[in-house]
Each structure stands twice: as structure tokens, then as C-alpha cells.
Motif scaffolding. Structure first.
Motif, PDB file in Angstrom:
ATOM      1  N   TYR A  60      18.806  71.747   0.526  1.00 18.93           N
ATOM      2  CA  TYR A  60      18.702  73.131   1.007  1.00 18.93           C
ATOM      3  C   TYR A  60      19.253  73.154   2.430  1.00 18.93           C
ATOM      4  CZ  TYR A  60      14.702  72.502   4.179  1.00 18.93           C
ATOM      5  OH  TYR A  60      13.892  72.144   5.228  1.00 18.93           O
ATOM      6  N   GLU A  61      19.095  74.271   3.153  1.00 19.82           N
ATOM      7  CA  GLU A  61      19.744  74.439   4.446  1.00 19.82           C
ATOM      8  C   GLU A  61      19.269  73.445   5.499  1.00 19.82           C
ATOM      9  OE1 GLU A  61      22.558  76.022   6.992  1.00 19.82           O
ATOM     10  OE2 GLU A  61      22.299  76.282   4.823  1.00 19.82           O
ATOM     11  N   GLY A  62      18.049  72.939   5.357  1.00 18.70           N
ATOM     12  CA  GLY A  62      17.574  71.928   6.291  1.00 18.70           C
ATOM     13  C   GLY A  62      18.461  70.691   6.292  1.00 18.70           C
ATOM     14  N   LEU A  63      18.998  70.344   5.133  1.00 23.80           N
ATOM     15  CA  LEU A  63      19.913  69.208   5.041  1.00 23.80           C
ATOM     16  C   LEU A  63      21.203  69.496   5.800  1.00 23.80           C
ATOM     17  CD1 LEU A  63      20.812  66.474   3.944  1.00 23.80           C
ATOM     18  CD2 LEU A  63      21.416  67.606   1.789  1.00 23.80           C
ATOM     19  N   THR A  64      21.691  70.720   5.714  1.00 21.32           N
ATOM     20  CA  THR A  64      22.892  71.094   6.478  1.00 21.32           C
ATOM     21  C   THR A  64      22.646  70.960   7.965  1.00 21.32           C
ATOM     22  OG1 THR A  64      23.635  72.620   4.753  1.00 21.32           O
ATOM     23  CG2 THR A  64      24.515  72.966   6.960  1.00 21.32           C
ATOM     24  N   ALA A  65      21.492  71.440   8.437  1.00 19.26           N
ATOM     25  CA  ALA A  65      21.175  71.350   9.863  1.00 19.26           C
ATOM     26  C   ALA A  65      21.140  69.898  10.328  1.00 19.26           C
ATOM     27  CB  ALA A  65      19.839  72.028  10.139  1.00 19.26           C
ATOM     28  N   ASN A  66      20.489  69.034   9.574  1.00 20.54           N
ATOM     29  CA  ASN A  66      20.414  67.621   9.932  1.00 20.54           C
ATOM     30  C   ASN A  66      21.786  66.951   9.901  1.00 20.54           C
ATOM     31  OD1 ASN A  66      17.484  66.206  10.145  1.00 20.54           O
ATOM     32  ND2 ASN A  66      17.353  68.068   8.899  1.00 20.54           N
ATOM     33  N   THR A  67      22.610  67.331   8.936  1.00 24.71           N
ATOM     34  CA  THR A  67      23.945  66.749   8.826  1.00 24.71           C
ATOM     35  C   THR A  67      24.834  67.175   9.989  1.00 24.71           C
ATOM     36  OG1 THR A  67      23.755  66.738   6.409  1.00 24.71           O
ATOM     37  CG2 THR A  67      25.963  66.518   7.341  1.00 24.71           C
ATOM     38  N   VAL A  68      24.804  68.451  10.321  1.00 25.27           N
ATOM     39  CA  VAL A  68      25.609  68.942  11.445  1.00 25.27           C
ATOM     40  C   VAL A  68      25.166  68.277  12.749  1.00 25.27           C
ATOM     41  CG1 VAL A  68      26.166  70.981  12.842  1.00 25.27           C
ATOM     42  CG2 VAL A  68      26.202  71.121  10.344  1.00 25.27           C
ATOM     43  N   GLU A  69      23.851  68.061  12.916  1.00 24.38           N
ATOM     44  CA  GLU A  69      23.359  67.370  14.108  1.00 24.38           C
ATOM     45  C   GLU A  69      23.899  65.944  14.187  1.00 24.38           C
ATOM     46  OE1 GLU A  69      19.175  69.810  14.832  1.00 24.38           O
ATOM     47  OE2 GLU A  69      19.143  67.937  13.705  1.00 24.38           O
ATOM     48  N   ALA A  70      23.902  65.238  13.061  1.00 23.18           N
ATOM     49  CA  ALA A  70      24.430  63.874  13.050  1.00 23.18           C
ATOM     50  C   ALA A  70      25.923  63.867  13.348  1.00 23.18           C
ATOM     51  CB  ALA A  70      24.154  63.225  11.693  1.00 23.18           C
ATOM     52  N   PHE A  71      26.665  64.778  12.734  1.00 22.88           N
ATOM     53  CA  PHE A  71      28.108  64.861  12.969  1.00 22.88           C
ATOM     54  C   PHE A  71      28.400  65.170  14.436  1.00 22.88           C
ATOM     55  CE2 PHE A  71      30.350  65.604   8.659  1.00 22.88           C
ATOM     56  CZ  PHE A  71      29.518  64.700   8.034  1.00 22.88           C
ATOM     57  N   ALA A  72      27.725  66.182  14.976  1.00 26.30           N
ATOM     58  CA  ALA A  72      27.984  66.592  16.363  1.00 26.30           C
ATOM     59  C   ALA A  72      27.626  65.492  17.352  1.00 26.30           C
ATOM     60  CB  ALA A  72      27.206  67.870  16.682  1.00 26.30           C
ATOM     61  N   SER A  73      26.620  64.684  17.035  1.00 26.24           N
ATOM     62  CA  SER A  73      26.187  63.620  17.934  1.00 26.24           C
ATOM     63  C   SER A  73      27.249  62.536  18.104  1.00 26.24           C
ATOM     64  CB  SER A  73      24.883  62.988  17.429  1.00 26.24           C
ATOM     65  OG  SER A  73      23.822  63.934  17.479  1.00 26.24           O
TER      66      SER A  73
ATOM     67  N   ALA B 260      38.577  60.649   8.110  1.00 22.82           N
ATOM     68  CA  ALA B 260      37.979  59.664   9.015  1.00 22.82           C
ATOM     69  C   ALA B 260      36.816  60.270   9.802  1.00 22.82           C
ATOM     70  CB  ALA B 260      39.041  59.130   9.974  1.00 22.82           C
ATOM     71  N   ASP B 261      36.965  61.553  10.203  1.00 20.31           N
ATOM     72  CA  ASP B 261      35.864  62.241  10.898  1.00 20.31           C
ATOM     73  C   ASP B 261      34.631  62.305  10.004  1.00 20.31           C
ATOM     74  OD1 ASP B 261      37.330  62.777  13.222  1.00 20.31           O
ATOM     75  OD2 ASP B 261      38.110  64.664  12.415  1.00 20.31           O
ATOM     76  N   LEU B 262      34.847  62.664   8.758  1.00 17.32           N
ATOM     77  CA  LEU B 262      33.729  62.803   7.830  1.00 17.32           C
ATOM     78  C   LEU B 262      33.016  61.473   7.630  1.00 17.32           C
ATOM     79  CD1 LEU B 262      35.225  65.165   5.095  1.00 17.32           C
ATOM     80  CD2 LEU B 262      33.848  65.772   7.091  1.00 17.32           C
ATOM     81  N   LYS B 263      33.787  60.395   7.482  1.00 22.82           N
ATOM     82  CA  LYS B 263      33.160  59.080   7.324  1.00 22.82           C
ATOM     83  C   LYS B 263      32.328  58.739   8.557  1.00 22.82           C
ATOM     84  CE  LYS B 263      34.076  54.136   7.121  1.00 22.82           C
ATOM     85  NZ  LYS B 263      32.721  53.882   6.595  1.00 22.82           N
ATOM     86  N   LYS B 264      32.853  59.032   9.738  1.00 20.30           N
ATOM     87  CA  LYS B 264      32.124  58.759  10.979  1.00 20.30           C
ATOM     88  C   LYS B 264      30.801  59.512  11.008  1.00 20.30           C
ATOM     89  CE  LYS B 264      32.788  58.922  16.019  1.00 20.30           C
ATOM     90  NZ  LYS B 264      33.729  59.355  17.093  1.00 20.30           N
ATOM     91  N   GLY B 265      30.828  60.800  10.628  1.00 21.49           N
ATOM     92  CA  GLY B 265      29.608  61.603  10.608  1.00 21.49           C
ATOM     93  C   GLY B 265      28.633  61.149   9.547  1.00 21.49           C
ATOM     94  N   LEU B 266      29.146  60.824   8.365  1.00 24.37           N
ATOM     95  CA  LEU B 266      28.277  60.367   7.275  1.00 24.37           C
ATOM     96  C   LEU B 266      27.636  59.029   7.612  1.00 24.37           C
ATOM     97  CD1 LEU B 266      30.484  61.341   4.201  1.00 24.37           C
ATOM     98  CD2 LEU B 266      28.396  62.479   4.976  1.00 24.37           C
ATOM     99  N   ASP B 267      28.379  58.154   8.271  1.00 25.02           N
ATOM    100  CA  ASP B 267      27.806  56.864   8.681  1.00 25.02           C
ATOM    101  C   ASP B 267      26.659  57.070   9.663  1.00 25.02           C
ATOM    102  OD1 ASP B 267      29.394  55.268   7.100  1.00 25.02           O
ATOM    103  OD2 ASP B 267      30.923  54.924   8.647  1.00 25.02           O
TER     104      ASP B 267
END
Length: 420
Positions: free
Chosen positions: A160-173, A190-197
Motif C-alpha cells: 500500500y502507500e506506506g511502502l511507497t513512502a518508505n521506498t522513496v525515503e530509501a531512494f532519496a537517502s 543503475a539508479d533503481l538498483k542503488k535505491g533498491l539495495d
């Protein structure tokens, strides 16, 4: 809270029947409310003059011509927190005013930390990061009193949207931005892999509660209150909610390490409103210093800097009285008070006191000034569904592979941002 503010507006305009306002609450969850509102405004069947929109909906409603841009000659009150005010803007035009905001915070259990030999600091430092948090979590894991059902931290990773918020926080960090201000997709594989990692690192099984992948706001708060974790990523309203769940010395709050994402709602005037002038007046009232102070006192995150620095005008007296529990007079959030903390009776709540409230207000203000937005796009609904499905699949995989996940996510996000 919103109803009380509407009633205050109506009292102040009692002599004008045409200016009386009515609050219409739509049923269902956020996605269902968005669909209902879009359908009503597109059909022209709604009699709404002002709409209360999630900040992620502004581009979609603006692009669809369903809300009016604010007059270009109108002076914007600089008291609004800049990053919060920017959530009202689409393609260089402001389409409303910020009503209430939100931002991710890190709650922690001082009692559990001290039991593991960790001395928590109430005031965050500028170099506070996930490395420091992970070090504390590692120490917690080595604590002899730790049970099998405990973990270092938890958050909201349900589909749900909470997962999006947490993912965007990890990516932005880690410096990954998915789109520019106009909603054009800008990320690479490559950006996506960096954020997902980064997200996988945070969600490592040795750190996070196993149930986090199925947790929302309610369940993650319950895990924190039950002592199953020492740290919790959550929203500002939890600070007030914890008063009824834990003793005053058993919880505290800090800013979230790394980036924190904005939430909240903005008020906008509908394109078909025959009372656009009155509608803008209502918005000005609902987002005034007095109204924003009422919101902060009631546990919302206010959108004005003055609500946090002690320079705001006080909450409307009759609104404050209506919200006052048991006839007592609660001090404004962050304001000093000589009164002793309220004592809890059976099922009651105990306040942490003026010093702790002031620290919370300072932390909240600091977090809002540094927070990031989720992607700005008219196709936000498609974007968030695509992101959630791919990320949740990665987090729940037996052997997560961020390379393959990024390769699949990249074209899916590119299409979503193009409305395909």
C-alpha cells in the motif's frame, strides 16, 4: 478537528447564508476517495467549492482542469514552510494552500535501549544516519534479555502507500530521484538498483521485524507499543497516540536518519465553483495561523513556521474549548507550562510534559524543513501501484536480486510516468 474549524467559520459568517460551509466526508480509503472525487468533478455533478486533496493528487487534478490555479497577483504568505508550500505547485502555478502536512519520524523506546546499555539522545545531530541506527540495532541484538520475537526496528512495508513512502525515503537517502518537477521520469536502471539495495539493507532480516512486510500504520504502532521493537518509522500523530499506550518515559522521537518523505493535504478551489472568491476566503481561514495552531495542538503537523517557533496566534478559543478533554486547558504543543503533567486514570493518558513536547515540536519542524516529496506526476496512481508491486515482490523473495528487480522496474516506471 476539521469540523470544529468549519463551525468556527460559520459562526464568524452567521449573518451570511451564502457563506455557510458544510463539510462533506467521502467514504472508503484514500484511493476510493480519489476515484469518487475525480468522478464527481469530471461529471460536473458535485457542488464542491473547496476540495481537500492529498499532496500527491495536485498534479492530476490540476492537469485535468478540475481545480483552479490561485490568482497570480495574490501574495503568498511566507509563513508557510517552503517545502510544504511547494506541494501545491504544478508547472509553476500554485493550485491551493497547505492545510495539514506530514513527515516520517523515528520513534524509539528509551527503556529498551537503556536495558541494552545504550544511552539515547533526544536531540538529533546533523550527521545522524542509518549507520548510527544500525549500530544501535546490532547492540540490541546482542542484549542477553532479547527474545526471539523482538527486532531492532519496524516500519510499513505492506502492499500500500506506506511502502511507497518508505521506498522513496530509501531512494532519496542515496541520491536517487525518480522524476523531475514536471513529472518526467529521470532515473536509470543503475539508479533503481542503488535505491533498491538501500531499501534491502534497511529491511535486512537481522534488523527489521519479520512482520514489517505485512505491516501498516496500525500494526507497526502495535508492535512498537508491545516492545517487539526499539525503533519505529511513523508519522507525527503517533506522538499523541502513544500517550494512551505507554508511560511517558517509555517513548521518545527523533528525526528519521537520511531523507524523510512529506505527506499531508492541500486545499484547492474547484474549477466549476460559482463562489470562487468565498472559497478562497474559506481556504485562507482554514490555513490561517490560528487554524494551523489548532491543528498542531490537536496532533496534526501544521504547515506554518510560526506554529513551531512560538510566534503563531493562538488557536481559536471556541475551537480550543471544544477539543479540550475534561475541561482542562492543554498548553499549545511546544509551549512551556507550569502545570504538572496530567496523571492517567484507568484507560487514561499521561502527558510527557512541556520539555518533551517542545523537543517533539523542534524535531517535527526540523524534519519538515528537510523533507522530500514523492514524485510529482499526473499519473501518480499508476506510478505508486507499479512501484509497490515490484518492490514488495523483491522484499518478500527468498533470495532478493536487486539487479533483476531494477531491470524489470525500469521500463515499468518509464511507462507509468508516461501514462501508459
Amino acid at each position: 478537528m476539521r469540523q470544529q474549524l468549519i463551525e468556527e467559520w460559520n459562526r464568524r459568517h452567521a449573518s451570511s447564508k451564502a457563506e455557510q460551509a458544510k463539510l462533506v466526508e467521502l467514504p472508503g480509503d484514500a484511493d476510493q476517495q480519489r476515484s469518487q472525487l475525480l468522478g464527481a468533478l469530471q461529471s460536473g455533478s458535485a457542488g464542491y467549492d473547496v476540495v481537500n486533496l492529498d499532496i500527491t493528487w495536485i498534479p492530476e487534478f490540476a492537469e485535468s482542469g478540475l481545480i483552479r490555479p490561485m490568482p497570480e497577483d495574490e501574495t503568498v504568505d511566507r509563513d508557510f514552510i517552503n517545502r510544504v508550500l511547494r506541494t501545491t505547485v504544478w508547472k509553476g502555478r500554485a493550485y491551493g494552500r497547505p492545510f495539514n502536512t506530514d513527515v516520517g519520524l523515528l520513534y524509539y523506546r528509551p527503556d529498551l535501549l537503556k536495558a541494552a546499555g545504550i544511552q539515547p539522545s533526544r536531540q538529533p545531530t546533523r550527521n545522524w544516519d542509518w549507520g548510527h541506527l544500525n549500530a544501535s540495532i546490532k547492540t540490541l541484538a546482542l542484549s542477553p534479555g532479547r527474545s526471539d520475537d523482538q527486532a531492532g526496528w519496524t516500519t510499513q512495508l505492506k502492499l500500500y502507500e506506506g511502502l511507497t513512502a518508505n521506498t522513496v525515503e530509501a531512494f532519496a537517502s542515496v541520491g536517487v530521484q525518480l522524476a523531475d518537477e514536471d513529472g518526467t521520469y529521470t532515473a536509470s536502471e543503475a539508479d533503481l538498483k542503488k535505491g533498491l539495495d538501500e531499501l534491502l539493507e534497511r529491511a535486512h532480516h537481522e534488523r527489521i521485524l519479520a512482520s514489517a512486510v505485512s505491516s501498516d500504520e496500525t500494526s507497526s504502532l502495535a508492535d512498537f507499543a508491545a516492545g517487539r521493537v526499539a525503533f519505529l518509522r511513523h508519522w507525527p500523530y503517533v506522538y499523541g497516540a502513544l500517550r494512551t499506550l505507554l508511560p511517558p518515559d517509555a517513548y521518545s522521537v527523533n528525526r528519521l536518519p537520511g531523507s524523510s518523505v512529506l505527506g499531508g493535504q492541500n486545499l484547492a478551489v474547484t474549477t466549476d465553483s460559482p463562489r470562487a472568491g468565498n472559497a478562497r476566503d474559506l481556504i485562507e481561514f482554514l490555513t490561517s495561523q490560528e487554524s494551523e495552531q489548532c491543528l498542531l495542538d490537536a496532533g496534526f503537523a501544521a504547515t506554518r513556521a510560526s506554529a513551531y517557533n512560538g510566534k503563531s496566534r493562538p488557536c481559536w478559543p471556541r475551537v480550543a474549548a471544544a477539543l479540550r478533554p475534561g475541561g482542562g486547558t492543554p498548553p499549545a504543543t511546544g509551549a512551556p507550562s507550569s502545570a504538572p503533567p496530567a496523571q492517567a486514570g484507568e484507560g487514561g493518558a499521561r502527558d510527557q510534559g512541556a520539555e518533551a513536547r517542545a523537543a517533539f515540536t523542534w524535531t517535527l519542524s526540523a524534519a519538515l524543513k528537510e523533507a522530500v516529496q514523492r514524485p510529482r506526476t499526473p499519473y501518480y496512481g499508476a506510478f505508486t501501484q507499479v512501484l509497490q508491486s515490484h518492490v514488495h515482490e523483491l522484499l518478500t523473495a527468498e533470495s532478493p536480486d536487486s539487479d533483476k528487480a531494477a531491470a524489470r522496474l525500469h521500463p515499468a516506471l518509464r511507462d507509468a510516468f508516461q501514462g501508459k
